[in-house]
Write a protein that holds these residues in place. Structure first.
Motif, short mmCIF file in Angstrom:
data_model
loop_
_atom_site.label_atom_id
_atom_site.label_comp_id
_atom_site.label_asym_id
_atom_site.label_seq_id
_atom_site.Cartn_x
_atom_site.Cartn_y
_atom_site.Cartn_z
N ALA A 22 0.83 -1.20 0.00
CA ALA A 22 0.00 0.00 0.00
C ALA A 22 0.87 1.25 0.00
O ALA A 22 0.61 2.20 -0.76
CB ALA A 22 -0.94 -0.01 1.20
N MET A 30 -4.00 6.82 -8.76
CA MET A 30 -5.06 5.86 -8.43
C MET A 30 -6.12 5.76 -9.51
O MET A 30 -6.56 4.69 -9.85
CB MET A 30 -5.73 6.24 -7.10
CG MET A 30 -4.85 6.02 -5.90
SD MET A 30 -4.54 4.29 -5.59
CE MET A 30 -6.15 3.77 -5.08
N ALA A 33 -12.65 3.76 -10.24
CA ALA A 33 -13.00 2.36 -10.48
C ALA A 33 -13.28 2.11 -11.96
O ALA A 33 -13.03 1.02 -12.47
CB ALA A 33 -14.21 1.96 -9.65
N MET A 36 -9.17 3.02 -14.12
CA MET A 36 -8.13 2.70 -13.14
C MET A 36 -6.78 3.22 -13.58
O MET A 36 -6.38 3.06 -14.72
CB MET A 36 -8.03 1.18 -12.97
CG MET A 36 -9.25 0.55 -12.42
SD MET A 36 -9.01 -1.22 -12.31
CE MET A 36 -10.68 -1.76 -12.24
N TYR A 40 -4.18 1.77 -8.79
CA TYR A 40 -5.47 1.30 -8.29
C TYR A 40 -5.41 -0.19 -7.93
O TYR A 40 -5.78 -0.58 -6.83
CB TYR A 40 -6.55 1.54 -9.35
CG TYR A 40 -7.95 1.28 -8.87
CD1 TYR A 40 -8.69 2.27 -8.25
CD2 TYR A 40 -8.53 0.03 -9.02
CE1 TYR A 40 -9.97 2.04 -7.80
CE2 TYR A 40 -9.81 -0.22 -8.58
CZ TYR A 40 -10.53 0.79 -7.98
OH TYR A 40 -11.80 0.55 -7.53
N PHE A 41 -4.97 -1.01 -8.86
CA PHE A 41 -4.96 -2.45 -8.65
C PHE A 41 -4.05 -2.87 -7.50
O PHE A 41 -4.45 -3.64 -6.62
CB PHE A 41 -4.60 -3.18 -9.95
CG PHE A 41 -4.82 -4.65 -9.91
CD1 PHE A 41 -6.10 -5.18 -9.84
CD2 PHE A 41 -3.75 -5.53 -9.94
CE1 PHE A 41 -6.31 -6.55 -9.80
CE2 PHE A 41 -3.95 -6.89 -9.91
CZ PHE A 41 -5.23 -7.40 -9.83
N MET A 43 -3.22 -1.11 -4.92
CA MET A 43 -3.81 -0.64 -3.67
C MET A 43 -4.99 -1.52 -3.25
O MET A 43 -5.15 -1.83 -2.07
CB MET A 43 -4.25 0.82 -3.82
CG MET A 43 -4.75 1.42 -2.53
SD MET A 43 -3.49 1.50 -1.24
CE MET A 43 -2.62 2.96 -1.72
N VAL A 44 -5.80 -1.93 -4.21
CA VAL A 44 -6.93 -2.81 -3.89
C VAL A 44 -6.41 -4.16 -3.39
O VAL A 44 -6.92 -4.70 -2.39
CB VAL A 44 -7.86 -2.99 -5.12
CG1 VAL A 44 -8.86 -4.10 -4.89
CG2 VAL A 44 -8.57 -1.68 -5.42
N LEU A 45 -5.41 -4.71 -4.06
CA LEU A 45 -4.84 -5.98 -3.60
C LEU A 45 -4.20 -5.84 -2.22
O LEU A 45 -4.33 -6.74 -1.38
CB LEU A 45 -3.81 -6.49 -4.59
CG LEU A 45 -4.36 -7.09 -5.88
CD1 LEU A 45 -3.23 -7.58 -6.76
CD2 LEU A 45 -5.33 -8.21 -5.60
N GLY A 47 -5.14 -3.74 0.10
CA GLY A 47 -6.25 -3.67 1.05
C GLY A 47 -6.85 -5.03 1.33
O GLY A 47 -7.17 -5.36 2.49
N LEU A 48 -7.00 -5.84 0.29
CA LEU A 48 -7.53 -7.20 0.49
C LEU A 48 -6.57 -8.06 1.31
O LEU A 48 -7.00 -8.85 2.14
CB LEU A 48 -7.81 -7.86 -0.86
CG LEU A 48 -8.98 -7.29 -1.65
CD1 LEU A 48 -9.05 -7.91 -3.04
CD2 LEU A 48 -10.28 -7.52 -0.90
#
Length: 151
Positions: A22, A30, A33, A36, A40-41, A43-45, A47-48
């Motif tokens: 992150a 970023m 949605a 992107m 973006y990708f 950061m989403v990964l 976060g998950l």
């Protein structure tokens, strides 16, 4: 309060790795949605991964403690070099041979893997990845690279 140290450490490692990714992706744009950006990708990964780590660490509380086993040297000596090989050689050998070699090497990290099953798994994964990434998503990755073309 008791906690399963094995799961707690695993969850915390996931959180730390997610935080590192992150932080590393904050310099990238970023976007949104629907449009992107390059950040973006990741950061989403990240976060998950943090969320998964928190869930694993949270579920460790109230569980009986499990012994932490030894370092899996066989897996480390097979998987890490295979992934490095893929990163360095995929442009030269192509996606299909690259995935095949990595999957074949990584499958022998388990002592329960048989040679026939390893070859079938590697072939299936190579076909699946070529269909998803090259045919489905249209990524510009050569299926067979210039280093292995014989025709």
């Amino acid at each position: 309060m008791t906690a399963n140290r094995k799961d707690l450490i695993c969850g915390l490692v996931f959180v730390v790795i997610g935080l590192l990714f992150a932080v590393g992706s904050t310099d990238l744009d970023m976007g949104t949605a629907t449009r992107m950006g390059p950040g973006y990708f990741p950061m989403v990964l990240a976060g998950l991964l943090i969320l998964l780590g928190l869930i694993i660490a949270g579920k460790s509380f109230g569980q009986p403690d499990a012994a932490i086993g030894g370092i899996p040297w066989r897996a480390m000596l097979l998987i890490i070099p295979a992934l490095c090989f893929f990163g360095f050689a995929v442009r030269g050998i192509g996606l299909v041979p690259g995935i095949f070699i990595v999957a074949l090497a990584a499958s022998f990290a388990s002592s329960k893997m048989t040679p026939l099953l390893a070859v079938l798994l590697s072939a299936g994964l190579s076909i699946f990845c070529s269909l998803v990434f090259v045919k489905g998503l249209g990524l510009p990755i050569q299926l067979i690279g210039p280093w292995v073309r014989f025709w």
